[in-house]
Motif scaffolding. Structure first.
Motif, PDB file in Angstrom:
ATOM      1  N   PHE A  84       0.815  -1.213   0.000  1.00 46.42           N
ATOM      2  CA  PHE A  84       0.000   0.000   0.000  1.00 46.42           C
ATOM      3  C   PHE A  84       0.848   1.263   0.000  1.00 46.42           C
ATOM      4  O   PHE A  84       0.495   2.248  -0.669  1.00 46.42           O
ATOM      5  CB  PHE A  84      -0.959  -0.011   1.191  1.00 46.42           C
ATOM      6  N   HIS A  85       1.968   1.251   0.725  1.00 47.16           N
ATOM      7  CA  HIS A  85       2.823   2.433   0.716  1.00 47.16           C
ATOM      8  C   HIS A  85       3.522   2.589  -0.631  1.00 47.16           C
ATOM      9  O   HIS A  85       3.661   3.709  -1.131  1.00 47.16           O
ATOM     10  CB  HIS A  85       3.841   2.362   1.862  1.00 47.16           C
ATOM     11  N   ASP A  86       3.935   1.481  -1.238  1.00 50.09           N
ATOM     12  CA  ASP A  86       4.541   1.562  -2.565  1.00 50.09           C
ATOM     13  C   ASP A  86       3.554   2.087  -3.599  1.00 50.09           C
ATOM     14  O   ASP A  86       3.949   2.705  -4.590  1.00 50.09           O
ATOM     15  CB  ASP A  86       5.054   0.179  -3.012  1.00 50.09           C
ATOM     16  N   ALA A  87       2.264   1.831  -3.362  1.00 47.20           N
ATOM     17  CA  ALA A  87       1.236   2.306  -4.284  1.00 47.20           C
ATOM     18  C   ALA A  87       0.828   3.754  -4.012  1.00 47.20           C
ATOM     19  O   ALA A  87       0.007   4.310  -4.749  1.00 47.20           O
ATOM     20  CB  ALA A  87       0.007   1.408  -4.195  1.00 47.20           C
ATOM     21  N   GLY A  88       1.388   4.348  -2.961  1.00 49.55           N
ATOM     22  CA  GLY A  88       1.162   5.770  -2.721  1.00 49.55           C
ATOM     23  C   GLY A  88       0.054   6.113  -1.745  1.00 49.55           C
ATOM     24  O   GLY A  88      -0.407   7.258  -1.715  1.00 49.55           O
ATOM     25  N   PHE A  89      -0.362   5.147  -0.911  1.00 48.25           N
ATOM     26  CA  PHE A  89      -1.423   5.412   0.051  1.00 48.25           C
ATOM     27  C   PHE A  89      -0.849   5.885   1.383  1.00 48.25           C
ATOM     28  O   PHE A  89       0.328   5.709   1.676  1.00 48.25           O
ATOM     29  CB  PHE A  89      -2.250   4.147   0.287  1.00 48.25           C
ATOM     30  N   GLU A  90      -1.721   6.458   2.206  1.00 51.16           N
ATOM     31  CA  GLU A  90      -1.357   6.862   3.556  1.00 51.16           C
ATOM     32  C   GLU A  90      -2.418   6.351   4.536  1.00 51.16           C
ATOM     33  O   GLU A  90      -3.442   5.808   4.133  1.00 51.16           O
ATOM     34  CB  GLU A  90      -1.225   8.384   3.651  1.00 51.16           C
ATOM     35  N   ASP A  91      -2.137   6.526   5.830  1.00 53.24           N
ATOM     36  CA  ASP A  91      -3.064   6.085   6.887  1.00 53.24           C
ATOM     37  C   ASP A  91      -3.467   4.625   6.687  1.00 53.24           C
ATOM     38  O   ASP A  91      -4.660   4.276   6.710  1.00 53.24           O
ATOM     39  CB  ASP A  91      -4.323   6.967   6.918  1.00 53.24           C
ATOM     40  N   VAL A  92      -2.482   3.770   6.514  1.00 54.72           N
ATOM     41  CA  VAL A  92      -2.734   2.349   6.241  1.00 54.72           C
ATOM     42  C   VAL A  92      -2.937   1.609   7.557  1.00 54.72           C
ATOM     43  O   VAL A  92      -2.091   1.651   8.450  1.00 54.72           O
ATOM     44  CB  VAL A  92      -1.554   1.726   5.457  1.00 54.72           C
ATOM     45  N   THR A  93      -4.076   0.924   7.682  1.00 54.39           N
ATOM     46  CA  THR A  93      -4.366   0.135   8.879  1.00 54.39           C
ATOM     47  C   THR A  93      -4.849  -1.253   8.469  1.00 54.39           C
ATOM     48  O   THR A  93      -5.408  -1.428   7.387  1.00 54.39           O
ATOM     49  CB  THR A  93      -5.442   0.808   9.758  1.00 54.39           C
TER      50      THR A  93
END
Length: 224
Positions: free
Chosen positions: A175-184
């Motif tokens: 998810f971070h590699d795909a550019g998202f934030e606030d990942v839970t």
């Protein structure tokens, strides 16, 4: 790559699985899990939701309890035939035959992108998540439910041979590699195996956050 992380094989698999899917599905992905996953979202009645890998429409049914507009997409015509039987071809849900890696929708078209029981078949999960980010509005949310990585080394080898299984660390990376934030993340499952699934919710950066992140990256690179 597992044997079912191939689109042609996955379509063939679902040609036969679609005949019994709604009978088998509650033993793995049930209404209680669906309700819990929906509860992880900040969702409003007028939000527009995309259900990727919608299958026969199990998640779609739950989503329609909290929003008025759901669009479904699946690569299996056999699964979609089951969905049409439930909702009709011209009912409340518009279904599309399509590929999760090449979504046939404009940028920023949805408030929420949902996908349950689909990521395990994606050959390129990060690229697919980037496609989710593209069609989800800035500040919108993406929710993905996938199979949690087994603890037993024997089952790990079996899982790796079949499809994508992953843990929270791998979900973070994707998810971070795909550019998202606030990942839970949250582990969930039926009573016999409460950790069978991993549900991840992440937010698409809004325009201001994206600009700030780009500026910070440029400053770091300049200092280097």
């Amino acid at each position: 790559m597992g044997v079912l992380e191939d689109k042609a094989r996955a379509r063939l698999f679902y040609k036969y699985l679609s005949k019994v899917y709604d009978t088998i599905n509650p033993f793995i992905w049930n209404e209680e899990m669906r309700t819990e996953a929906i509860g992880m979202l900040d969702i409003e009645r007028d939000d527009r939701v995309l259900d990727v890998g919608c299958g026969t429409g199990f998640a779609t049914e739950g989503l329609l309890e909290v929003v008025d507009e759901v669009v479904g997409l699946d690569q299996s015509p056999h699964q979609l035939e089951k969905a049409y039987a439930k909702f009709g071809k011209h009912g409340d849900v518009r279904f599309h035959l399509g590929d999760a890696e090449r979504l046939p929708f404009e940028d920023d078209a949805f408030d929420v992108v949902w996908s349950s029981g689909s990521i395990e078949y994606w050959p390129n999960p990060v690229e697919t998540l980037r496609e989710f980010r593209r069609v989800c509005k800035p500040g919108g949310q993406v929710l993905v439910v996938g199979p949690n990585y087994p603890k037993s080394s024997l089952f790990q080898k079996l899982a790796d041979a079949i499809m994508l299984f992953y843990d929270e660390d791998e979900a973070d990376r994707m998810f971070h590699d795909a550019g998202f934030e606030d990942v839970t993340h949250r582990l969930m499952g039926p009573s016999y195996d409460p950790d069978i699934a991993i549900t991840t919710v992440a937010r698409v950066p809004d325009d201001e956050d994206a600009d700030a992140s780009a500026t910070a990256t440029s400053e770091v690179e300049a200092d280097a």
